[in-house]
Design an enzyme around this catalytic site. Sequence first.
Site, mmCIF file in Angstrom:
data_model
loop_
_atom_site.group_PDB
_atom_site.id
_atom_site.type_symbol
_atom_site.label_atom_id
_atom_site.label_comp_id
_atom_site.label_asym_id
_atom_site.label_seq_id
_atom_site.Cartn_x
_atom_site.Cartn_y
_atom_site.Cartn_z
ATOM 1 N N HIS A 177 0.836 -1.205 0.000
ATOM 2 C CA HIS A 177 0.000 0.000 0.000
ATOM 3 C C HIS A 177 0.879 1.266 0.000
ATOM 4 O O HIS A 177 0.803 2.094 0.911
ATOM 5 C CB HIS A 177 -0.904 -0.010 1.246
ATOM 6 C CG HIS A 177 -2.193 0.735 1.081
ATOM 7 N ND1 HIS A 177 -3.307 0.181 0.498
ATOM 8 C CD2 HIS A 177 -2.538 2.005 1.409
ATOM 9 C CE1 HIS A 177 -4.282 1.066 0.505
ATOM 10 N NE2 HIS A 177 -3.838 2.184 1.036
ATOM 11 N N ASP A 181 -3.517 7.034 -1.796
ATOM 12 C CA ASP A 181 -4.741 6.753 -2.539
ATOM 13 C C ASP A 181 -4.351 6.138 -3.885
ATOM 14 O O ASP A 181 -3.235 6.331 -4.363
ATOM 15 C CB ASP A 181 -5.526 8.058 -2.747
ATOM 16 C CG ASP A 181 -6.909 7.836 -3.317
ATOM 17 O OD1 ASP A 181 -7.434 6.702 -3.199
ATOM 18 O OD2 ASP A 181 -7.481 8.789 -3.882
ATOM 19 N N ASN A 183 -4.111 2.890 -4.744
ATOM 20 C CA ASN A 183 -3.354 1.636 -4.737
ATOM 21 C C ASN A 183 -4.082 0.512 -5.474
ATOM 22 O O ASN A 183 -3.446 -0.280 -6.174
ATOM 23 C CB ASN A 183 -3.069 1.204 -3.294
ATOM 24 C CG ASN A 183 -2.114 2.139 -2.584
ATOM 25 O OD1 ASN A 183 -0.911 2.096 -2.801
ATOM 26 N ND2 ASN A 183 -2.646 3.000 -1.726
ATOM 27 N N ARG A 185 -6.364 0.640 -8.005
ATOM 28 C CA ARG A 185 -6.304 0.826 -9.461
ATOM 29 C C ARG A 185 -4.895 0.564 -9.989
ATOM 30 O O ARG A 185 -4.720 -0.098 -11.014
ATOM 31 C CB ARG A 185 -6.748 2.245 -9.827
ATOM 32 C CG ARG A 185 -8.253 2.403 -9.948
ATOM 33 C CD ARG A 185 -8.635 3.865 -10.085
ATOM 34 N NE ARG A 185 -8.695 4.485 -8.764
ATOM 35 C CZ ARG A 185 -9.804 4.996 -8.226
ATOM 36 N NH1 ARG A 185 -10.930 4.988 -8.897
ATOM 37 N NH2 ARG A 185 -9.781 5.521 -7.025
ATOM 38 N N TYR A 213 -13.180 -10.607 -4.298
ATOM 39 C CA TYR A 213 -11.864 -10.027 -4.568
ATOM 40 C C TYR A 213 -11.205 -9.553 -3.271
ATOM 41 O O TYR A 213 -10.062 -9.919 -2.968
ATOM 42 C CB TYR A 213 -12.044 -8.884 -5.558
ATOM 43 C CG TYR A 213 -10.842 -7.998 -5.801
ATOM 44 C CD1 TYR A 213 -9.632 -8.519 -6.250
ATOM 45 C CD2 TYR A 213 -10.946 -6.617 -5.617
ATOM 46 C CE1 TYR A 213 -8.544 -7.689 -6.500
ATOM 47 C CE2 TYR A 213 -9.868 -5.779 -5.871
ATOM 48 C CZ TYR A 213 -8.668 -6.316 -6.308
ATOM 49 O OH TYR A 213 -7.603 -5.484 -6.552
ATOM 50 N N TYR A 214 -11.945 -8.784 -2.484
ATOM 51 C CA TYR A 214 -11.385 -8.278 -1.221
ATOM 52 C C TYR A 214 -11.107 -9.418 -0.242
ATOM 53 O O TYR A 214 -10.086 -9.413 0.451
ATOM 54 C CB TYR A 214 -12.334 -7.260 -0.587
ATOM 55 C CG TYR A 214 -12.296 -5.892 -1.224
ATOM 56 C CD1 TYR A 214 -11.124 -5.376 -1.769
ATOM 57 C CD2 TYR A 214 -13.435 -5.099 -1.267
ATOM 58 C CE1 TYR A 214 -11.087 -4.129 -2.348
ATOM 59 C CE2 TYR A 214 -13.402 -3.832 -1.846
ATOM 60 C CZ TYR A 214 -12.227 -3.354 -2.381
ATOM 61 O OH TYR A 214 -12.187 -2.103 -2.958
#
Length: 253
Positions: A177, A181, A183, A185, A213-214
């Site tokens: 990460h 912001d 990350n 995409r 996915y998550y």
Amino acid sequence: MTTPQRQPLLQAIDADKAKLDAARPLPAHTLASLREKLMLEWTYHSNAIEGNTLTLRETKVVLEGITVGGKSLREHFEATNHRDAILFVEEIVGKNEVLTEWQIRNIHSLVLKTIDDKGAGRYRQENVVIAGASTTPPDFLHLPQEMKSLIEWHEKAGQMHVVERASELHTRFVKIHPFVDGNGRTGRLLLNFELMKAGYPPAIIRKEDRLDYYDSLDEACANGDFSGITQLVANSVQRSLDTYLDVLGLRKA
């Protein structure tokens, strides 16, 4: 490492890719229309996963230069930026360039262009937590070493099947990460950089698969079990191959 359970799926993907490769060079108009279709769907789904409310059709008209009423400026930029980032990925794939931190920063810079010019292409200078995740990203002071290690891992991962390597690259990046912001995409662009470099079509992870996915990403980040995320990516690659083979009339009976 390829598991016995995953072997048939990867073999089916490779067999379909071989069919596609045998049909090359593809007719120019067919190739252009397939590229446009996948670029639109990739942009729509990748942004929708992150909360962008543009529909597929709205994304299409935004990419054509038309403003959609009632949608934020940020959502418009997210669509056009993502398209530009895909074009950059296509460019570096075309040049057969290897993955570097510089390219990761460039991809991210395009993703956040005009949205957050201060943060675009720059590693975060603060610590963050990810809502709903089982793991915490590394301290920002460790990011240079973490990213260096990511590139070193990638350089040694050439023996893996490309679908497995791309899935693990994506997961390792997301776990680090490195940016405040963008990350997700950027990570999905890296996933497809890896696939496209090996001649595979892009894997489009769909908005409707967001929960799976998550969950599979979290499992991989927390326990080092990449089976779920690899399965999801493999299914996505197969869908894209099906699209090509259907249009070309090469779909198996």
